[in-house]
Motif scaffolding. Structure first.
Motif, PDB file in Angstrom:
ATOM      1  N   GLU A   1       0.875  -1.164   0.000  1.00 20.25           N
ATOM      2  CA  GLU A   1       0.000   0.000   0.000  1.00 20.25           C
ATOM      3  C   GLU A   1       0.911   1.211   0.000  1.00 20.25           C
ATOM      4  N   VAL A   2       0.779   2.088  -0.947  1.00 17.46           N
ATOM      5  CA  VAL A   2       1.710   3.201  -1.075  1.00 17.46           C
ATOM      6  C   VAL A   2       0.955   4.504  -0.874  1.00 17.46           C
ATOM      7  N   ILE A   3       1.496   5.347   0.010  1.00 18.55           N
ATOM      8  CA  ILE A   3       0.922   6.685   0.204  1.00 18.55           C
ATOM      9  C   ILE A   3       1.937   7.685  -0.313  1.00 18.55           C
ATOM     10  N   SER A   4       1.482   8.661  -1.043  1.00 18.90           N
ATOM     11  CA  SER A   4       2.401   9.604  -1.674  1.00 18.90           C
ATOM     12  C   SER A   4       2.302  10.964  -0.999  1.00 18.90           C
ATOM     13  N   ALA A   5       3.449  11.638  -0.870  1.00 22.02           N
ATOM     14  CA  ALA A   5       3.438  13.041  -0.412  1.00 22.02           C
ATOM     15  C   ALA A   5       4.138  13.854  -1.490  1.00 22.02           C
ATOM     16  N   ASP A   6       3.352  14.668  -2.169  1.00 25.91           N
ATOM     17  CA  ASP A   6       3.900  15.382  -3.320  1.00 25.91           C
ATOM     18  C   ASP A   6       3.244  16.758  -3.382  1.00 25.91           C
ATOM     19  N   ASN A   7       4.038  17.812  -3.228  1.00 25.16           N
ATOM     20  CA  ASN A   7       3.409  19.152  -3.250  1.00 25.16           C
ATOM     21  C   ASN A   7       3.173  19.639  -4.670  1.00 25.16           C
ATOM     22  N   LEU A   8       3.454  18.801  -5.627  1.00 24.83           N
ATOM     23  CA  LEU A   8       3.200  19.097  -7.056  1.00 24.83           C
ATOM     24  C   LEU A   8       3.841  20.417  -7.471  1.00 24.83           C
ATOM     25  N   SER A   9       4.931  20.787  -6.752  1.00 29.22           N
ATOM     26  CA  SER A   9       5.559  22.089  -7.090  1.00 29.22           C
ATOM     27  C   SER A   9       6.236  22.007  -8.448  1.00 29.22           C
ATOM     28  N   ARG A  10       6.664  20.829  -8.827  1.00 31.71           N
ATOM     29  CA  ARG A  10       7.326  20.706 -10.126  1.00 31.71           C
ATOM     30  C   ARG A  10       6.789  19.534 -10.917  1.00 31.71           C
ATOM     31  N   SER A  11       5.519  19.255 -10.671  1.00 32.53           N
ATOM     32  CA  SER A  11       4.969  18.121 -11.393  1.00 32.53           C
ATOM     33  C   SER A  11       3.469  18.340 -11.512  1.00 32.53           C
ATOM     34  N   SER A  12       2.773  17.320 -11.957  1.00 35.29           N
ATOM     35  CA  SER A  12       1.311  17.491 -12.022  1.00 35.29           C
ATOM     36  C   SER A  12       0.642  16.209 -11.539  1.00 35.29           C
ATOM     37  N   ALA A  13      -0.566  16.360 -11.096  1.00 34.88           N
ATOM     38  CA  ALA A  13      -1.298  15.194 -10.569  1.00 34.88           C
ATOM     39  C   ALA A  13      -1.560  14.191 -11.694  1.00 34.88           C
ATOM     40  N   SER A  14      -1.287  14.613 -12.935  1.00 35.40           N
ATOM     41  CA  SER A  14      -1.565  13.692 -14.060  1.00 35.40           C
ATOM     42  C   SER A  14      -0.731  12.421 -13.938  1.00 35.40           C
ATOM     43  N   SER A  15       0.427  12.552 -13.282  1.00 37.62           N
ATOM     44  CA  SER A  15       1.265  11.340 -13.121  1.00 37.62           C
ATOM     45  C   SER A  15       0.595  10.362 -12.165  1.00 37.62           C
ATOM     46  N   LEU A  16      -0.097  10.894 -11.160  1.00 38.97           N
ATOM     47  CA  LEU A  16      -0.831  10.012 -10.227  1.00 38.97           C
ATOM     48  C   LEU A  16      -1.959   9.310 -10.987  1.00 38.97           C
ATOM     49  N   ILE A  17      -2.571  10.081 -11.884  1.00 35.70           N
ATOM     50  CA  ILE A  17      -3.671   9.493 -12.678  1.00 35.70           C
ATOM     51  C   ILE A  17      -3.123   8.398 -13.584  1.00 35.70           C
ATOM     52  N   GLY A  18      -1.899   8.636 -14.080  1.00 35.85           N
ATOM     53  CA  GLY A  18      -1.260   7.610 -14.926  1.00 35.85           C
ATOM     54  C   GLY A  18      -1.062   6.315 -14.162  1.00 35.85           C
ATOM     55  N   ILE A  19      -0.643   6.450 -12.907  1.00 39.81           N
ATOM     56  CA  ILE A  19      -0.431   5.244 -12.059  1.00 39.81           C
ATOM     57  C   ILE A  19      -1.752   4.521 -11.875  1.00 39.81           C
ATOM     58  N   GLU A  20      -2.806   5.314 -11.618  1.00 46.13           N
ATOM     59  CA  GLU A  20      -4.121   4.688 -11.394  1.00 46.13           C
ATOM     60  C   GLU A  20      -4.565   3.957 -12.653  1.00 46.13           C
ATOM     61  N   LYS A  21      -4.227   4.547 -13.808  1.00 43.54           N
ATOM     62  CA  LYS A  21      -4.628   3.907 -15.073  1.00 43.54           C
ATOM     63  C   LYS A  21      -3.950   2.536 -15.191  1.00 43.54           C
ATOM     64  N   ILE A  22      -2.672   2.496 -14.814  1.00 42.17           N
ATOM     65  CA  ILE A  22      -1.935   1.240 -15.010  1.00 42.17           C
ATOM     66  C   ILE A  22      -2.293   0.209 -13.940  1.00 42.17           C
ATOM     67  N   THR A  23      -2.427   0.702 -12.691  1.00 40.71           N
ATOM     68  CA  THR A  23      -2.609  -0.282 -11.596  1.00 40.71           C
ATOM     69  C   THR A  23      -4.084  -0.490 -11.254  1.00 40.71           C
ATOM     70  N   GLY A  24      -4.915   0.453 -11.692  1.00 44.84           N
ATOM     71  CA  GLY A  24      -6.337   0.353 -11.310  1.00 44.84           C
ATOM     72  C   GLY A  24      -6.563   0.713  -9.860  1.00 44.84           C
ATOM     73  N   LYS A  25      -5.533   1.304  -9.216  1.00 43.98           N
ATOM     74  CA  LYS A  25      -5.678   1.640  -7.790  1.00 43.98           C
ATOM     75  C   LYS A  25      -5.562   3.154  -7.598  1.00 43.98           C
ATOM     76  N   LYS A  26      -6.420   3.683  -6.757  1.00 42.63           N
ATOM     77  CA  LYS A  26      -6.387   5.133  -6.475  1.00 42.63           C
ATOM     78  C   LYS A  26      -5.198   5.432  -5.573  1.00 42.63           C
ATOM     79  N   ILE A  27      -4.486   6.517  -5.863  1.00 45.27           N
ATOM     80  CA  ILE A  27      -3.297   6.847  -5.057  1.00 45.27           C
ATOM     81  C   ILE A  27      -3.656   7.934  -4.059  1.00 45.27           C
TER      82      ILE A  27
END
Ligand code: WQD
Length: 367
Positions: free
Chosen positions: A55-81
């Motif tokens: 079970e992975v919990i993420s801490a990301d202030n998205l200062s240099r990224s976007s939540a789209s990467s989290l959505i990408g993970i959900e697409k591949i794993t089928g799991k909400k991050i």
């Protein structure tokens, strides 16, 4: 000789995915994973951990990224991050995660700015961010008894090494950049903390992570002008940049350009899962181990460009420019120790790295 039982539960309401371990007399365990810059590496690791039952919990202030990467993970794993949009240099904010998630099994800590050239221009930001976030997480790990701590280190700790390939025992030279200095200091801080507390720590010295997940659902999202070689190549090839510069071709190497050990991000990601599993199995507290995460092959900048051109069929528009401050001339890994102790092997070669990086760049352009 542990009794090791585990079970997985998926909470269908909120997508929480639990791995319940029973190792001897210990109780439920989870994994906490703060996320920071250089999302490509981080999200790949998150994906690999999930695929391996954590079970992975993420801490990301998205200062240099976007939540789209989290959505990408959900697409591949089928799991909400579950992501905490916090800055880990804010200890009060970081503590909330430990308060809400008891019995965290381990922390994989990537909170680091990682551009060598930028660190030369903005050293204080690098020390504040890379060291500040590390000290907070270590202090909270002790306070909340998190036993396994994996630190994302870097081959830059070797400086310009006396001999290559480097092993984990190769003496560290003076860091060639403030970025490299933050990683050298970070390693010392982790080692000293693990020696003083019941913590099993692992330092993973990444070489040059490049490429994108084969699903092309997650990849590198550099903000602004790309500092690293491969995104500079792909952004030039796609036309986002008019041309790119090779930072010097007058080094003492086979073609005059710098040598690096480019490694696919998925190979780096899987090494984290293996390192955590190894740490949980060994449970070697008051202990800290180091592993080189490189392929063992040294590639020059010009060879990397040639590999990209071959894989993509695109003639790259580049020019030879001046050297970049902070650059190491040549470094690549001896990765025998990680192969032997972690059972880790690189699955992807330079062509895979360039192909997935190019497919990812094209997917971004088609959005
Ligand atoms: C590689 C080579 C540049 C851009 C990286 C990470 C660091 C650490 C080590 C993980 C150098 C040249 C680059 C460009 C170029 N990894 N280059 N033109 O500096 O080795 O550091 O690996 O922790 O975090 O940043 O990687 O990709 O910046 O540079 O010629 O437009 O490519 O001079 O020789 P570096 P890089």
């Amino acid at each position: 000789n542990y009794k090791f039982e585990h079970s997985f539960e998926l909470n269908l309401e909120n997508g929480d995915f639990f791995v319940t371990y029973q190792i001897s007399n210990t109780k439920e365990r989870k994994i906490f994973r703060p996320d920071y810059l250089n999302k490509k590496n981080d999200f790949q690791k998150l994906f690999d951990l999930i695929e391996n039952g954590f079970e992975v919990i993420s801490a990301d202030n998205l200062s240099r990224s976007s939540a789209s990467s989290l959505i990408g993970i959900e697409k591949i794993t089928g799991k909400k991050i579950k992501n905490y949009e916090i800055d880990l240099t804010d200890k009060k904010a970081a503590a909330q995660i430990f308060i809400q998630h008891k019995n965290i099994t381990g922390i994989i800590h990537f909170a680091a700015y990682k551009a060598v050239g930028e660190s030369v221009e903005k050293p204080l930001e690098y020390y504040q961010n890379n060291i500040g976030s590390l000290i907070n997480l270590l202090a909270l790990s002790i306070q909340y008894q998190v036993k396994h701590f994996i630190f994302s280190s870097s081959c830059t700790v070797y400086g310009n090494p006396d001999s290559i390939p480097v092993t984990e025992k190769t003496p560290l030279q003076k860091a060639a950049s403030p970025y490299g200095a933050t990683k050298q200091m970070g390693e010392t801080i982790v080692q000293d903390t693990a020696a003083a507390h019941p913590m099993a720590a692992i330092l993973l010295r990444y070489f040059n992570p490049v490429g994108a997940h084969p699903s092309i659902a997650i990849g590198e999202l550099p903000i602004g002008h790309p500092q690293n070689l491969v995104p500079a190549i792909t952004q030039t090839a796609i036309g986002k940049l008019p041309k790119m510069q090779v930072h010097g071709n007058d080094y003492d190497t086979r073609d005059g350009s710098c040598i690096r050990d480019y490694i696919h991000v998925c190979d780096i990601a899987h090494a984290h899962t293996l390192a955590l599993q190894y740490s949980i199995k060994e449970n070697a507290f008051n202990h800290c181990e180091v592993f080189n995460l490189g392929t063992g092959k040294g590639i020059t900048v010009l060879e990397a460009i040639a590999a990209f051109e071959k894989v993509s069929g695109v003639r790259l528009n580049y020019e030879i420019g001046p050297r970049r401050a902070g650059d190491i001339v040549a470094i690549y890994a001896n990765n025998d120790y990680a192969v032997k102790k972690l059972g880790w092997n690189c699955k992807y070669d330079l062509n895979d790295m360039m192909r997935t990086a190019w497919l990812w760049e094209k997917s971004l352009a088609s959005e």
